[in-house]
Design a protein around this motif. Structure first.
Motif, PDB file in Angstrom:
ATOM      1  N   ILE A   1     -39.831 -11.299  -5.350  1.00 23.31           N
ATOM      2  CA  ILE A   1     -38.835 -12.368  -5.410  1.00 23.31           C
ATOM      3  C   ILE A   1     -39.346 -13.530  -4.565  1.00 23.31           C
ATOM      4  N   GLY A   2     -39.581 -14.676  -5.193  1.00 19.47           N
ATOM      5  CA  GLY A   2     -40.005 -15.860  -4.457  1.00 19.47           C
ATOM      6  C   GLY A   2     -38.784 -16.625  -3.976  1.00 19.47           C
ATOM      7  N   VAL A   3     -38.538 -16.606  -2.672  1.00 19.86           N
ATOM      8  CA  VAL A   3     -37.356 -17.249  -2.082  1.00 19.86           C
ATOM      9  C   VAL A   3     -37.796 -18.614  -1.544  1.00 19.86           C
ATOM     10  N   VAL A   4     -37.294 -19.681  -2.149  1.00 17.21           N
ATOM     11  CA  VAL A   4     -37.792 -21.027  -1.873  1.00 17.21           C
ATOM     12  C   VAL A   4     -36.735 -21.836  -1.126  1.00 17.21           C
ATOM     13  N   TYR A   5     -37.088 -22.260   0.071  1.00 19.31           N
ATOM     14  CA  TYR A   5     -36.236 -23.096   0.905  1.00 19.31           C
ATOM     15  C   TYR A   5     -36.862 -24.496   1.001  1.00 19.31           C
ATOM     16  N   THR A   6     -36.046 -25.477   1.337  1.00 17.46           N
ATOM     17  CA  THR A   6     -36.618 -26.704   1.873  1.00 17.46           C
ATOM     18  C   THR A   6     -36.707 -26.489   3.379  1.00 17.46           C
ATOM     19  N   SER A   7     -35.572 -26.435   4.031  1.00 15.57           N
ATOM     20  CA  SER A   7     -35.537 -26.137   5.462  1.00 15.57           C
ATOM     21  C   SER A   7     -34.574 -24.980   5.674  1.00 15.57           C
TER      22      SER A   7
ATOM     23  N   LEU B   1     -41.302 -29.747  -4.005  1.00 10.84           N
ATOM     24  CA  LEU B   1     -40.555 -28.537  -4.338  1.00 10.84           C
ATOM     25  C   LEU B   1     -41.251 -27.761  -5.452  1.00 10.84           C
ATOM     26  N   MET B   2     -41.738 -28.479  -6.460  1.00 12.44           N
ATOM     27  CA  MET B   2     -42.472 -27.812  -7.540  1.00 12.44           C
ATOM     28  C   MET B   2     -43.720 -27.113  -7.002  1.00 12.44           C
ATOM     29  N   ASP B   3     -44.344 -27.692  -5.989  1.00 12.53           N
ATOM     30  CA  ASP B   3     -45.498 -27.033  -5.367  1.00 12.53           C
ATOM     31  C   ASP B   3     -45.101 -25.676  -4.770  1.00 12.53           C
ATOM     32  N   LEU B   4     -43.904 -25.605  -4.176  1.00 14.49           N
ATOM     33  CA  LEU B   4     -43.438 -24.331  -3.618  1.00 14.49           C
ATOM     34  C   LEU B   4     -43.202 -23.315  -4.733  1.00 14.49           C
ATOM     35  N   TYR B   5     -42.568 -23.758  -5.819  1.00 13.95           N
ATOM     36  CA  TYR B   5     -42.364 -22.851  -6.956  1.00 13.95           C
ATOM     37  C   TYR B   5     -43.702 -22.330  -7.466  1.00 13.95           C
ATOM     38  N   GLU B   6     -44.653 -23.241  -7.612  1.00 15.50           N
ATOM     39  CA  GLU B   6     -45.952 -22.850  -8.150  1.00 15.50           C
ATOM     40  C   GLU B   6     -46.683 -21.898  -7.215  1.00 15.50           C
ATOM     41  N   ALA B   7     -46.562 -22.123  -5.912  1.00 12.98           N
ATOM     42  CA  ALA B   7     -47.187 -21.209  -4.949  1.00 12.98           C
ATOM     43  C   ALA B   7     -46.615 -19.807  -5.099  1.00 12.98           C
ATOM     44  N   ALA B   8     -45.293 -19.731  -5.293  1.00  9.33           N
ATOM     45  CA  ALA B   8     -44.656 -18.424  -5.460  1.00  9.33           C
ATOM     46  C   ALA B   8     -45.144 -17.731  -6.729  1.00  9.33           C
TER      47      ALA B   8
ATOM     48  N   LEU C   1     -35.953 -17.823  -6.490  1.00 10.39           N
ATOM     49  CA  LEU C   1     -34.610 -18.143  -5.990  1.00 10.39           C
ATOM     50  C   LEU C   1     -34.682 -19.465  -5.253  1.00 10.39           C
ATOM     51  N   ASN C   2     -34.013 -20.493  -5.793  1.00  7.92           N
ATOM     52  CA  ASN C   2     -33.928 -21.787  -5.125  1.00  7.92           C
ATOM     53  C   ASN C   2     -32.722 -21.773  -4.192  1.00  7.92           C
ATOM     54  N   VAL C   3     -32.969 -21.873  -2.892  1.00  5.36           N
ATOM     55  CA  VAL C   3     -31.900 -21.706  -1.906  1.00  5.36           C
ATOM     56  C   VAL C   3     -31.234 -23.026  -1.546  1.00  5.36           C
ATOM     57  N   CYS C   4     -31.966 -24.130  -1.579  1.00  2.00           N
ATOM     58  CA  CYS C   4     -31.430 -25.405  -1.099  1.00  2.00           C
ATOM     59  C   CYS C   4     -30.647 -26.125  -2.190  1.00  2.00           C
ATOM     60  N   SER C   5     -29.365 -26.388  -1.941  1.00  5.89           N
ATOM     61  CA  SER C   5     -28.530 -27.064  -2.925  1.00  5.89           C
ATOM     62  C   SER C   5     -28.807 -28.560  -3.010  1.00  5.89           C
ATOM     63  N   SER C   6     -29.379 -29.150  -1.969  1.00  5.47           N
ATOM     64  CA  SER C   6     -29.683 -30.585  -2.011  1.00  5.47           C
ATOM     65  C   SER C   6     -30.680 -30.915  -3.109  1.00  5.47           C
TER      66      SER C   6
ATOM     67  N   PRO D   1     -37.723 -16.151 -14.353  1.00  2.30           N
ATOM     68  CA  PRO D   1     -36.400 -16.767 -14.178  1.00  2.30           C
ATOM     69  C   PRO D   1     -36.314 -17.515 -12.846  1.00  2.30           C
ATOM     70  N   LEU D   2     -35.725 -18.711 -12.901  1.00  9.65           N
ATOM     71  CA  LEU D   2     -35.473 -19.485 -11.694  1.00  9.65           C
ATOM     72  C   LEU D   2     -33.963 -19.502 -11.476  1.00  9.65           C
ATOM     73  N   VAL D   3     -33.540 -18.912 -10.377  1.00 11.41           N
ATOM     74  CA  VAL D   3     -32.121 -18.780 -10.067  1.00 11.41           C
ATOM     75  C   VAL D   3     -31.726 -19.823  -9.025  1.00 11.41           C
ATOM     76  N   ARG D   4     -30.689 -20.596  -9.339  1.00 17.91           N
ATOM     77  CA  ARG D   4     -30.085 -21.464  -8.323  1.00 17.91           C
ATOM     78  C   ARG D   4     -29.090 -20.634  -7.522  1.00 17.91           C
ATOM     79  N   ILE D   5     -29.215 -20.627  -6.225  1.00 18.36           N
ATOM     80  CA  ILE D   5     -28.379 -19.768  -5.400  1.00 18.36           C
ATOM     81  C   ILE D   5     -26.900 -20.077  -5.570  1.00 18.36           C
ATOM     82  N   ASP D   6     -26.585 -21.308  -5.976  1.00 13.44           N
ATOM     83  CA  ASP D   6     -25.187 -21.731  -6.019  1.00 13.44           C
ATOM     84  C   ASP D   6     -24.577 -21.758  -7.421  1.00 13.44           C
TER      85      ASP D   6
END
Length: 233
Positions: free
Chosen positions: A3-9, A60-67, A76-81, A99-104
């Motif tokens: 599971i790739g958990v992607v945050y901004t901060s 942000l796309m770079d983080l997805y691609e790294a995962a 899992l995209n954690v940051c709602s901003s 699958p890309l899941v928006r946490i919210d």
């Protein structure tokens, strides 16, 4: 299953809440590996600009691609901003079988199914607006009409948990008479869900538990005969 958990901060407390929620929905399975990715400059740039810039989206796309390069089966995209970027990227990653899941998203869907007047609680305007757009999208898809009430708790971003909790209660209290439910626009607010709900006697929706369940559902859909198993190569 990765599971790739992607945050901004993020903070250690929020990372722990997300990790614990994911462990709970997967029943502590040993074959689940969480991969964490973070770039705090994305959120800082969005705050400074008052919007998600093109560079924010690229980073942000770079983080997805790294995962994905690291073998993530689900994102899992954690940051709602940056939710609008995640929404745009979902079809692309679906084509890749990731699958890309928006946490919210499931939180928002549940909220519009159960309440018609929703107070949207945030500490940052950059989080408030994408969350409102998500709620409006979910309402359209559910065929319902909702009224959204801004509840911006300004000046408390990054505050300690006790002060943060009290400010959320005060902010929710200002709109309590105009709403049927409150929705927390930021995952970092999740720990205060029960306290705010009890203090104001109103249902409160927060994203982490919904997002974790959505990740489990996405993982199971990849392997319906072997839930949470490893993806075959």
């Amino acid at each position: 299953m990765k599971i790739g958990v992607v945050y901004t901060s993020t903070t250690p407390e929020r990372t722990r809440m997300v990790d614990e929620s994911l462990a709970a929905v997967f029943d502590g399975r040993a074959d689940i590996e969480l991969l964490h990715y973070q770039n705090p400059s994305i959120l800082q740039a969005a705050r400074d600009s008052g919007r998600v810039t093109a560079k924010c989206a690229r980073d942000l796309m770079d983080l997805y691609e790294a995962a994905v390069r690291d073998g993530a089966n689900v994102l899992l995209n954690v940051c709602s901003s940056v939710g609008d970027v995640a929404e745009a990227a979902k079809p692309l990653y679906a084509l890749m079988g990731v699958p890309l899941v928006r946490i919210d998203e499931d939180m928002a869907r549940s909220a519009v199914r159960s309440a018609r007047r929703i107070g949207v609680v945030a500490t940052l305007p950059t989080t408030l607006e994408p969350t409102k757009r998500l709620l409006e999208k979910c309402a359209r898809e559910e065929g319902v009409s909702v009224a959204l009430v801004d509840a911006l708790a300004e000046g408390v971003f990054g505050a300690d948990q006790e002060l943060f909790r009290q400010k959320l209660i005060e902010t929710g209290g200002r709109v309590r008479d105009r709403v049927d439910a409150l929705l927390f626009a930021q995952g970092s607010m999740a720990y205060a869900e029960r306290a705010v709900s009890e203090a104001l006697d109103v249902p409160v929706f927060s994203s982490i538990r919904f997002g974790a369940q959505a990740v489990r559902a996405a993982a199971d859909a990849l392997h319906p005969q072997h839930p949470a198993g490893s993806r075959s190569e």
